[in-house]
Design a protein around this motif. Structure first.
Motif, PDB file in Angstrom:
ATOM      1  N   VAL A  83       1.433  -1.530   0.336  1.00 51.10           N
ATOM      2  CA  VAL A  83       0.063   0.289   0.386  1.00 51.10           C
ATOM      3  C   VAL A  83       0.852   1.335  -0.092  1.00 51.10           C
ATOM      4  O   VAL A  83       0.888   1.729  -0.268  1.00 51.10           O
ATOM      5  CB  VAL A  83      -0.742  -0.153   1.373  1.00 51.10           C
ATOM      6  CG1 VAL A  83      -1.884   1.587   1.150  1.00 51.10           C
ATOM      7  CG2 VAL A  83      -1.761  -1.323   1.080  1.00 51.10           C
ATOM      8  N   ARG A  84       2.183   1.045   0.628  1.00 47.10           N
ATOM      9  CA  ARG A  84       3.345   2.616   0.420  1.00 47.10           C
ATOM     10  C   ARG A  84       3.998   1.980  -0.433  1.00 47.10           C
ATOM     11  O   ARG A  84       4.438   0.741  -0.038  1.00 47.10           O
ATOM     12  CB  ARG A  84       2.983   2.317   1.956  1.00 47.10           C
ATOM     13  CG  ARG A  84       2.434   2.868   3.516  1.00 47.10           C
ATOM     14  CD  ARG A  84       3.541   3.129   4.630  1.00 47.10           C
ATOM     15  NE  ARG A  84       1.795   4.031   5.377  1.00 47.10           N
ATOM     16  CZ  ARG A  84       2.274   4.801   6.278  1.00 47.10           C
ATOM     17  NH1 ARG A  84       3.241   5.116   6.045  1.00 47.10           N
ATOM     18  NH2 ARG A  84       1.677   5.054   7.148  1.00 47.10           N
ATOM     19  N   PHE A  85       4.850   2.880  -1.017  1.00 46.26           N
ATOM     20  CA  PHE A  85       5.729   3.013  -2.433  1.00 46.26           C
ATOM     21  C   PHE A  85       5.420   4.177  -2.755  1.00 46.26           C
ATOM     22  O   PHE A  85       5.349   5.179  -2.676  1.00 46.26           O
ATOM     23  CB  PHE A  85       4.795   1.870  -3.307  1.00 46.26           C
ATOM     24  CG  PHE A  85       4.087   2.661  -4.020  1.00 46.26           C
ATOM     25  CD1 PHE A  85       4.140   3.247  -5.183  1.00 46.26           C
ATOM     26  CD2 PHE A  85       2.732   2.202  -4.047  1.00 46.26           C
ATOM     27  CE1 PHE A  85       2.974   3.590  -6.172  1.00 46.26           C
ATOM     28  CE2 PHE A  85       1.775   2.523  -4.602  1.00 46.26           C
ATOM     29  CZ  PHE A  85       2.245   3.388  -5.726  1.00 46.26           C
ATOM     30  N   HIS A  86       7.392   4.547  -2.881  1.00 47.14           N
ATOM     31  CA  HIS A  86       7.361   5.468  -3.787  1.00 47.14           C
ATOM     32  C   HIS A  86       8.669   5.337  -4.240  1.00 47.14           C
ATOM     33  O   HIS A  86       9.387   4.184  -4.344  1.00 47.14           O
ATOM     34  CB  HIS A  86       8.468   6.260  -2.258  1.00 47.14           C
ATOM     35  CG  HIS A  86       9.633   5.559  -1.653  1.00 47.14           C
ATOM     36  ND1 HIS A  86       9.346   4.797  -0.580  1.00 47.14           N
ATOM     37  CD2 HIS A  86      11.348   6.515  -1.595  1.00 47.14           C
ATOM     38  CE1 HIS A  86      10.832   4.597   0.198  1.00 47.14           C
ATOM     39  NE2 HIS A  86      11.454   5.796  -0.628  1.00 47.14           N
ATOM     40  N   GLY A  87       9.167   6.163  -5.654  1.00 48.94           N
ATOM     41  CA  GLY A  87       9.903   5.837  -6.168  1.00 48.94           C
ATOM     42  C   GLY A  87      10.406   6.942  -7.099  1.00 48.94           C
ATOM     43  O   GLY A  87       8.848   8.297  -6.987  1.00 48.94           O
ATOM     44  N   PRO A  88      11.590   7.425  -8.119  1.00 49.54           N
ATOM     45  CA  PRO A  88      11.997   8.615  -8.964  1.00 49.54           C
ATOM     46  C   PRO A  88      10.612   7.746  -9.362  1.00 49.54           C
ATOM     47  O   PRO A  88      10.328   6.976 -10.067  1.00 49.54           O
ATOM     48  CB  PRO A  88      12.935   8.748  -9.624  1.00 49.54           C
ATOM     49  CG  PRO A  88      13.860   6.431  -8.846  1.00 49.54           C
ATOM     50  CD  PRO A  88      12.673   7.045  -7.804  1.00 49.54           C
ATOM     51  N   ILE A  89       9.949   9.204 -10.791  1.00 53.00           N
ATOM     52  CA  ILE A  89       9.206   8.746 -11.339  1.00 53.00           C
ATOM     53  C   ILE A  89       8.944   8.763 -12.960  1.00 53.00           C
ATOM     54  O   ILE A  89      10.626   8.484 -13.823  1.00 53.00           O
ATOM     55  CB  ILE A  89       7.918   9.984 -12.096  1.00 53.00           C
ATOM     56  CG1 ILE A  89       7.125   9.989 -10.632  1.00 53.00           C
ATOM     57  CG2 ILE A  89       6.845   9.599 -13.073  1.00 53.00           C
ATOM     58  CD1 ILE A  89       5.647  11.112 -10.530  1.00 53.00           C
ATOM     59  N   ALA A  90       8.696   7.343 -13.950  1.00 45.38           N
ATOM     60  CA  ALA A  90       8.464   7.156 -15.297  1.00 45.38           C
ATOM     61  C   ALA A  90       7.397   7.433 -15.774  1.00 45.38           C
ATOM     62  O   ALA A  90       6.568   6.931 -14.808  1.00 45.38           O
ATOM     63  CB  ALA A  90       9.598   5.769 -15.537  1.00 45.38           C
ATOM     64  N   THR A  91       7.125   7.324 -16.720  1.00 46.49           N
ATOM     65  CA  THR A  91       5.739   8.316 -17.215  1.00 46.49           C
ATOM     66  C   THR A  91       5.669   7.286 -18.515  1.00 46.49           C
ATOM     67  O   THR A  91       6.356   7.464 -19.852  1.00 46.49           O
ATOM     68  CB  THR A  91       6.111   8.923 -17.712  1.00 46.49           C
ATOM     69  OG1 THR A  91       6.782  10.494 -18.603  1.00 46.49           O
ATOM     70  CG2 THR A  91       5.996  10.058 -16.737  1.00 46.49           C
ATOM     71  N   LEU A  92       4.329   7.162 -19.428  1.00 42.78           N
ATOM     72  CA  LEU A  92       3.701   6.695 -20.620  1.00 42.78           C
ATOM     73  C   LEU A  92       2.387   7.214 -20.363  1.00 42.78           C
ATOM     74  O   LEU A  92       1.909   7.025 -19.359  1.00 42.78           O
ATOM     75  CB  LEU A  92       3.708   4.987 -20.241  1.00 42.78           C
ATOM     76  CG  LEU A  92       4.745   4.668 -19.599  1.00 42.78           C
ATOM     77  CD1 LEU A  92       4.421   2.680 -19.664  1.00 42.78           C
ATOM     78  CD2 LEU A  92       5.527   4.213 -21.102  1.00 42.78           C
ATOM     79  N   LYS A  93       1.880   7.680 -21.282  1.00 43.13           N
ATOM     80  CA  LYS A  93       1.074   8.197 -22.139  1.00 43.13           C
ATOM     81  C   LYS A  93       0.501   7.169 -22.936  1.00 43.13           C
ATOM     82  O   LYS A  93       1.334   7.473 -23.993  1.00 43.13           O
ATOM     83  CB  LYS A  93       0.971   9.529 -22.737  1.00 43.13           C
ATOM     84  CG  LYS A  93      -0.636  10.590 -23.208  1.00 43.13           C
ATOM     85  CD  LYS A  93      -0.284  11.670 -23.338  1.00 43.13           C
ATOM     86  CE  LYS A  93      -1.723  12.328 -24.161  1.00 43.13           C
ATOM     87  NZ  LYS A  93      -2.018  13.051 -22.876  1.00 43.13           N
ATOM     88  N   LEU A  94      -1.065   6.798 -23.039  1.00 42.42           N
ATOM     89  CA  LEU A  94      -1.194   5.557 -23.957  1.00 42.42           C
ATOM     90  C   LEU A  94      -2.448   5.342 -23.649  1.00 42.42           C
ATOM     91  O   LEU A  94      -3.488   6.554 -22.999  1.00 42.42           O
ATOM     92  CB  LEU A  94      -0.589   4.505 -23.329  1.00 42.42           C
ATOM     93  CG  LEU A  94      -0.426   3.757 -22.813  1.00 42.42           C
ATOM     94  CD1 LEU A  94      -1.956   2.480 -22.294  1.00 42.42           C
ATOM     95  CD2 LEU A  94       0.656   2.623 -22.523  1.00 42.42           C
ATOM     96  N   PHE A  95      -3.203   4.988 -24.965  1.00 47.86           N
ATOM     97  CA  PHE A  95      -4.946   4.561 -24.189  1.00 47.86           C
ATOM     98  C   PHE A  95      -5.342   3.400 -24.977  1.00 47.86           C
ATOM     99  O   PHE A  95      -5.214   2.910 -26.042  1.00 47.86           O
ATOM    100  CB  PHE A  95      -5.204   6.253 -25.343  1.00 47.86           C
ATOM    101  CG  PHE A  95      -7.197   5.288 -24.684  1.00 47.86           C
ATOM    102  CD1 PHE A  95      -7.643   6.420 -23.538  1.00 47.86           C
ATOM    103  CD2 PHE A  95      -8.441   5.375 -25.689  1.00 47.86           C
ATOM    104  CE1 PHE A  95      -8.891   6.696 -23.479  1.00 47.86           C
ATOM    105  CE2 PHE A  95      -9.392   5.272 -25.302  1.00 47.86           C
ATOM    106  CZ  PHE A  95     -10.071   6.273 -24.076  1.00 47.86           C
ATOM    107  N   GLU A  96      -5.587   2.714 -23.694  1.00 49.40           N
ATOM    108  CA  GLU A  96      -6.388   1.381 -23.794  1.00 49.40           C
ATOM    109  C   GLU A  96      -5.105   0.190 -25.045  1.00 49.40           C
ATOM    110  O   GLU A  96      -6.142  -0.902 -25.333  1.00 49.40           O
ATOM    111  CB  GLU A  96      -7.692   1.294 -24.965  1.00 49.40           C
ATOM    112  CG  GLU A  96      -9.003   1.809 -23.965  1.00 49.40           C
ATOM    113  CD  GLU A  96     -10.131   2.344 -24.569  1.00 49.40           C
ATOM    114  OE1 GLU A  96     -10.493   1.936 -25.459  1.00 49.40           O
ATOM    115  OE2 GLU A  96     -11.076   2.861 -24.478  1.00 49.40           O
ATOM    116  N   ASP A  97      -4.357   0.689 -24.360  1.00 46.95           N
ATOM    117  CA  ASP A  97      -3.635  -0.586 -25.136  1.00 46.95           C
ATOM    118  C   ASP A  97      -2.096  -0.444 -24.875  1.00 46.95           C
ATOM    119  O   ASP A  97      -1.490   0.606 -23.872  1.00 46.95           O
ATOM    120  CB  ASP A  97      -2.820   0.328 -26.772  1.00 46.95           C
ATOM    121  CG  ASP A  97      -1.854  -0.567 -27.709  1.00 46.95           C
ATOM    122  OD1 ASP A  97      -1.016  -1.604 -26.807  1.00 46.95           O
ATOM    123  OD2 ASP A  97      -1.907  -0.422 -28.571  1.00 46.95           O
TER     124      ASP A  97
END
Length: 159
Positions: free
Chosen positions: A30-44
């Motif tokens: 339930v608890r987590f943390h870290g540096p962010i990586a990102t994705l942008k997509l739609f239904e794939d």
């Protein structure tokens, strides 16, 4: 994580963004943390699979799935892949499936809802770009902290 998001908000309010309280917890952590990586997509979820196949290094994958509630972008197999490759967690502006199995994994997972339908596999989407999730603009390299009370983001590591 030694500090709760509430404590981090109290100590660093001017430095953080708080995501809208729209996410449910589905992972075993339930608890987590870290540096962010990102994705942008739609239904794939092709790019989700590809990215989770890389070394996570304790990062958190933020997926801007456009808020779709018509299919799942993560299931138990991709959750197991994330654990195997060292990802701390995922925040998905979309749905997950196999929620009972995800709850048993040592992985943080926040998403909008559970949905039984799998996504398409067309290989579409973008990686490592600024995304807008939960009313906040998130960028690769920022730090995300999640727990029972919510999800916050900072430009730097706080704890």
């Amino acid at each position: 994580m030694s500090l709760a998001t509430t404590d981090l908000c109290d100590a660093f309010d001017a430095e953080i963004q708080v995501l809208d309280p729209i996410f449910q917890s589905f992972g075993g952590n339930v608890r987590f943390h870290g540096p962010i990586a990102t994705l942008k997509l739609f239904e794939d979820n092709s790019l989700v699979r590809e990215t989770l196949g890389e070394a996570g290094g304790g990062r958190v994958l933020v997926v801007d799935g456009g808020g779709s509630r018509r299919c799942a972008l993560l299931g138990d197999q991709l959750g197991e892949l994330a654990v195997k490759n060292g990802w701390a967690g995922l925040v998905i502006d979309g749905c997950v499936r196999d929620s009972a199995a995800l709850a048993k994994l040592p992985l943080g997972v926040k998403a909008l809802a559970a949905h039984p339908r799998k996504s398409v596999k067309l290989g579409s989407g973008q990686k490592d770009i600024a995304v807008r999730v939960g009313g906040c603009e998130l960028r690769p390299g920022q730090w995300l902290y999640a727990d029972e009370d919510g999800v916050i983001v900072s430009a730097r590591q706080l704890a």
